[in-house]
Write an enzyme that holds these catalytic residues in place. Structure first.
Site, mmCIF file in Angstrom:
data_model
loop_
_atom_site.group_PDB
_atom_site.id
_atom_site.type_symbol
_atom_site.label_atom_id
_atom_site.label_comp_id
_atom_site.label_asym_id
_atom_site.label_seq_id
_atom_site.Cartn_x
_atom_site.Cartn_y
_atom_site.Cartn_z
ATOM 1 N N ASN A 82 -0.772 -4.385 -3.544
ATOM 2 C CA ASN A 82 -2.254 -3.490 -3.029
ATOM 3 C C ASN A 82 -1.339 -2.167 -3.546
ATOM 4 O OD1 ASN A 82 -2.066 -6.387 -1.369
ATOM 5 N ND2 ASN A 82 -3.440 -5.531 -2.287
ATOM 6 N N SER A 104 1.356 -1.006 -0.327
ATOM 7 C CA SER A 104 0.321 -0.046 0.053
ATOM 8 C C SER A 104 1.046 0.522 -0.256
ATOM 9 C CB SER A 104 -1.057 0.464 1.138
ATOM 10 O OG SER A 104 -2.103 0.819 1.158
ATOM 11 N N HIS A 111 -7.538 -6.561 0.542
ATOM 12 C CA HIS A 111 -6.563 -4.736 0.196
ATOM 13 C C HIS A 111 -5.337 -5.723 1.044
ATOM 14 C CE1 HIS A 111 -4.011 -1.711 -0.192
ATOM 15 N NE2 HIS A 111 -4.048 -1.369 1.301
#
Length: 263
Positions: free
Chosen positions: A121, A97, A242
Site C-alpha cells: 500500500n 504505507s 489500505h
C-alpha cells in the site's frame, strides 16, 4: 483495550519485537499512526519459518522521537541506523504505507543491506489532487486540531466497521503521540517522489502489493513501480483497501511467502 506486544529497545531508542528463528531475517515497518501491533497476522505466520523483527517508527509505540522536523530521508537514515545497531547483515524489508516509503528509501540508498524488498500500500508519484489533499491533511495534523480516526473511512469499507481489524486500527490511531504523528505524516505527505526513480537500479526481488479499493495507494501505482523494477512483481488484492494486511491476512501472507522464496 489495546493489547501491547512485548518490546526490546536499541541503545538509540528504537523499540522492536523479535520472533522466530531462521537463516534469513524479515524486518517489518508499519505506517503513520500505527505500531508493531498492526503486523500481528504477518508476525504470527512468518515467524514460523524465519526470524521476524517489527519496529516502531519514531515517536510511535515505544520508540523515541526524531529531533526537529524530519523529512523522509531522516526516517530512512533512522532505519539504516536501526539495522546497523541490530547487526542484522542483509535482510528482507517489508513496509506498509509510510513504512513502504522507508523500505523504498533504504533499498535506494543502502542496497547492500537489502536481500528483498516489499512495499505494501505504497504511494508513488501522487497526482495533483491527491497531493493537495494529503498536504492539507498534514497541515491540519500539525495544527493539533484534527480528527484522529478520519482515515478509517478511507482505509476500511462500511461492512468492515465491526471487525477486529477496524477496532485495532481505531485504537492505534487514538493512542498515537500527536507530535510523532504530525512529524511522520508530514514526511509521508512530501515523500512519494523522493526515491521514485530508484527502481530501475534495484537488483533484488521487489514486491508491490495493494488493495484494489485503495484510492490513495492505487493499483496503478503498484503496477508502475513493478514495471520499473528489474525484478518487480505487482499483487492487487480484490475487495480490500489500505489496511489489506489486516483485512486479507491470508492473501497477503501468501504473497509474502512467495516473495521470500524468490532467488
Amino acid at each position: 483495550m489495546l493489547q501491547t506486544l512485548p518490546r526490546s529497545k536499541t541503545p538509540s531508542g528504537a523499540a522492536y519485537l523479535e520472533r522466530g528463528k531462521g537463516d534469513e531475517t524479515l524486518v517489518l515497518i508499519h505506517g503513520v499512526g500505527m505500531r508493531i501491533e498492526a503486523w500481528q497476522p504477518q508476525i504470527d505466520r512468518l515467524a514460523n519459518d524465519l526470524r521476524v523483527i517489527a519496529v516502531d517508527l519514531p515517536a510511535h509505540g515505544c520508540s523515541d522521537a526524531l529531533e526537529g522536523a524530519p523529512g523522509l530521508p531522516s526516517y530512512v537514515e533512522w532505519f539504516r541506523c536501526f539495522l546497523e545497531e541490530m547487526e542484522l547483515g542483509q535482510v528482507n524489508v517489508a513496509g506498509h504505507s509510510m513504512g513502504a516509503l522507508i523500505a523504498g528509501g533504504i533499498v535506494a540508498t543502502a542496497p547492500e543491506q537489502v536481500r528483498r524488498v516489499a512495499l505494501l500500500n505504497s504511494v508513488h508519484r501522487r497526482g495533483l489532487d491527491a497531493r493537495n489533499a494529503v498536504e492539507a491533511r498534514a497541515r491540519e495534523i500539525r495544527s493539533g486540531e484534527f480528527d484522529r480516526v478520519a482515515p478509517l473511512a478511507r482505509w476500511f469499507a462500511e461492512d468492515e466497521e465491526r471487525t477486529k481489524a477496524y477496532a485495532l486500527v481505531r485504537d492505534l490511531l487514538q493512542a498515537v503521540d500527536p507530535a510523532g504523528y504530525a512529524a511522520a505524516y508530514s514526511a509521508f505527505a512530501s515523500g512519494d517522489s523522493i526515491y521514485a526513480d530508484c527502481w530501475g537500479e534495484v537488483e533484488c526481488p521487489a514486491l508491490f502489493l495493494t488493495g484494489d479499493g485503495d484510492l490513495n495507494s492505487t493499483a496503478d501505482m503498484a503496477r508502475d513501480m513493478a514495471a520499473a523494477a528489474r525484478r518487480g512483481r505487482a499483487v492487487v488484492i480484490e475487495g480490500h483497501r489500505h489496511m489489506v494486511n489486516l483485512t486479507a491476512p491470508d492473501e497477503v501472507n501468501r504473497a509474502l511467502v512467495e516473495w521470500l522464496a524468490a532467488r
